[in-house]
Design a protein around this motif. Structure first.
Motif, mmCIF file in Angstrom:
data_model
loop_
_atom_site.group_PDB
_atom_site.id
_atom_site.type_symbol
_atom_site.label_atom_id
_atom_site.label_comp_id
_atom_site.label_asym_id
_atom_site.label_seq_id
_atom_site.Cartn_x
_atom_site.Cartn_y
_atom_site.Cartn_z
ATOM 1 N N MET A 1 0.945 -1.352 -0.072
ATOM 2 C CA MET A 1 0.145 0.158 0.061
ATOM 3 C C MET A 1 0.860 1.263 -0.201
ATOM 4 S SD MET A 1 -3.454 0.477 1.897
ATOM 5 C CE MET A 1 -4.442 1.991 1.794
ATOM 6 N N SER A 2 1.770 0.961 0.688
ATOM 7 C CA SER A 2 2.894 2.402 0.867
ATOM 8 C C SER A 2 3.538 2.602 -0.528
ATOM 9 C CB SER A 2 3.909 2.219 1.620
ATOM 10 O OG SER A 2 5.238 2.197 1.373
ATOM 11 N N GLY A 3 3.767 1.573 -1.678
ATOM 12 C CA GLY A 3 4.217 1.910 -2.790
ATOM 13 C C GLY A 3 3.314 2.784 -3.591
ATOM 14 N N ARG A 4 1.653 2.334 -3.324
ATOM 15 C CA ARG A 4 0.772 2.943 -4.110
ATOM 16 C C ARG A 4 0.595 4.482 -3.796
ATOM 17 N NH1 ARG A 4 -5.671 2.131 -3.589
ATOM 18 N NH2 ARG A 4 -6.258 3.304 -5.244
ATOM 19 N N THR B 1 3.011 6.195 -2.568
ATOM 20 C CA THR B 1 4.103 6.995 -3.028
ATOM 21 C C THR B 1 3.893 7.642 -4.582
ATOM 22 O OG1 THR B 1 5.670 6.117 -1.276
ATOM 23 C CG2 THR B 1 6.676 6.916 -3.154
ATOM 24 N N SER B 2 3.357 6.414 -5.470
ATOM 25 C CA SER B 2 3.005 6.530 -6.844
ATOM 26 C C SER B 2 2.311 7.636 -6.829
ATOM 27 C CB SER B 2 2.895 4.998 -7.244
ATOM 28 O OG SER B 2 2.368 5.524 -8.678
ATOM 29 N N CYS B 3 1.164 7.390 -6.268
ATOM 30 C CA CYS B 3 0.224 8.685 -6.431
ATOM 31 C C CYS B 3 0.752 9.956 -5.863
ATOM 32 C CB CYS B 3 -1.078 8.388 -5.257
ATOM 33 S SG CYS B 3 -2.043 7.097 -5.954
ATOM 34 N N LEU C 1 3.788 10.923 -6.165
ATOM 35 C CA LEU C 1 4.770 11.625 -7.174
ATOM 36 C C LEU C 1 3.871 11.804 -8.573
ATOM 37 C CD1 LEU C 1 7.383 8.627 -6.798
ATOM 38 C CD2 LEU C 1 7.756 10.854 -6.273
ATOM 39 N N THR C 2 2.961 11.220 -8.856
ATOM 40 C CA THR C 2 1.955 11.576 -9.956
ATOM 41 C C THR C 2 1.484 12.979 -9.699
ATOM 42 O OG1 THR C 2 1.713 9.452 -10.551
ATOM 43 C CG2 THR C 2 0.121 10.923 -11.432
ATOM 44 N N ALA C 3 0.985 13.121 -8.546
ATOM 45 C CA ALA C 3 0.312 14.450 -8.034
ATOM 46 C C ALA C 3 1.350 15.670 -8.136
ATOM 47 C CB ALA C 3 -0.150 14.761 -6.696
ATOM 48 N N ARG C 4 2.660 15.270 -7.593
ATOM 49 C CA ARG C 4 3.677 16.459 -7.867
ATOM 50 C C ARG C 4 4.140 16.812 -9.173
ATOM 51 N NH1 ARG C 4 8.844 14.693 -5.061
ATOM 52 N NH2 ARG C 4 9.238 14.000 -7.399
ATOM 53 N N GLU C 5 4.216 15.792 -10.106
ATOM 54 C CA GLU C 5 4.602 16.070 -11.579
ATOM 55 C C GLU C 5 3.435 16.592 -12.214
ATOM 56 O OE1 GLU C 5 7.581 16.002 -12.453
ATOM 57 O OE2 GLU C 5 7.886 15.371 -10.566
ATOM 58 N N ASN C 6 2.170 16.349 -11.886
ATOM 59 C CA ASN C 6 0.995 17.051 -12.567
ATOM 60 C C ASN C 6 0.968 18.363 -12.165
ATOM 61 O OD1 ASN C 6 0.310 14.957 -14.173
ATOM 62 N ND2 ASN C 6 -1.236 14.260 -12.743
ATOM 63 N N ILE C 7 1.299 18.554 -10.826
ATOM 64 C CA ILE C 7 1.195 19.985 -10.487
ATOM 65 C C ILE C 7 2.185 20.869 -10.982
ATOM 66 C CG2 ILE C 7 1.535 21.326 -8.124
ATOM 67 C CD1 ILE C 7 -0.077 19.013 -6.923
ATOM 68 N N ARG C 8 3.557 20.262 -10.918
ATOM 69 C CA ARG C 8 4.607 21.055 -11.464
ATOM 70 C C ARG C 8 4.351 21.430 -13.040
ATOM 71 N NH1 ARG C 8 10.001 20.089 -10.218
ATOM 72 N NH2 ARG C 8 9.597 18.167 -9.492
ATOM 73 N N ALA C 9 3.749 20.244 -13.678
ATOM 74 C CA ALA C 9 3.377 20.828 -15.055
ATOM 75 C C ALA C 9 2.434 21.977 -15.269
ATOM 76 C CB ALA C 9 3.006 19.662 -15.633
ATOM 77 N N ALA C 10 1.505 21.660 -14.196
ATOM 78 C CA ALA C 10 0.385 22.971 -14.349
ATOM 79 C C ALA C 10 0.883 24.212 -14.071
ATOM 80 C CB ALA C 10 -0.576 22.784 -13.208
ATOM 81 N N ILE C 11 1.879 24.305 -12.984
ATOM 82 C CA ILE C 11 2.644 25.599 -12.537
ATOM 83 C C ILE C 11 3.360 26.059 -13.667
ATOM 84 C CG2 ILE C 11 4.402 26.568 -10.994
ATOM 85 C CD1 ILE C 11 3.473 24.585 -8.876
ATOM 86 N N ALA D 1 -7.973 8.815 -0.134
ATOM 87 C CA ALA D 1 -7.556 9.458 1.028
ATOM 88 C C ALA D 1 -5.882 9.710 0.524
ATOM 89 C CB ALA D 1 -7.681 8.754 2.300
ATOM 90 N N GLY D 2 -5.435 10.820 1.130
ATOM 91 C CA GLY D 2 -4.016 11.010 0.868
ATOM 92 C C GLY D 2 -3.640 12.269 0.009
ATOM 93 N N GLY D 3 -4.729 12.538 -0.839
ATOM 94 C CA GLY D 3 -4.520 13.370 -1.958
ATOM 95 C C GLY D 3 -4.380 14.543 -1.287
#
Length: 102
Positions: free
Chosen positions: A1-4, A6-8, A10-20, A32-34
């Motif tokens: 579960m912790s891998g999932r 972490t993956s989420c 990382l995906t959120a961070r990269e998507n936010i970086r692209a939006a910025i 939960a965790g978003g």
């Protein structure tokens, strides 16, 4: 579960970086965790551009406008008409706008 998680995150961070970088709008939603992933990403990627705003339960559109006006440090008087207010906010929102628990 912790891998999932972490993956989420990382995906959120990269998507936010692209939006910025694109000065674009992004909607992040999911399990939960978003909120943690979004907040951690914004602390890392845009700490000086991030403003935290807390609203009372069930805020009105007027409440949103007023809180954004003050949080963004906009100068002058609060516009008296919604359309003027919205125009001012659109011009000022070069930032990521995150609404959590909408």
């Amino acid at each position: 579960m912790s891998g999932r998680i972490t993956s989420c995150a990382l995906t959120a961070r990269e998507n936010i970086r692209a939006a910025i970088e694109a000065k674009a709008m992004i909607c992040v939603y999911g399990q939960a965790g978003g909120s943690f992933a979004v907040n951690a990403s914004l602390r890392e990627l845009a700490p000086k551009l991030t403003r935290r705003i807390r609203f009372r339960a069930r805020p009105s559109t007027r409440d949103l406008r007023h809180e954004l006006f003050h949080a963004l440090g906009l100068q002058g008087r609060l516009p008296s008409h919604a359309i003027e207010f919205d125009r001012m906010l659109r011009g000022a929102l070069e930032h990521v706008l995150v609404c959590d628990e909408v």
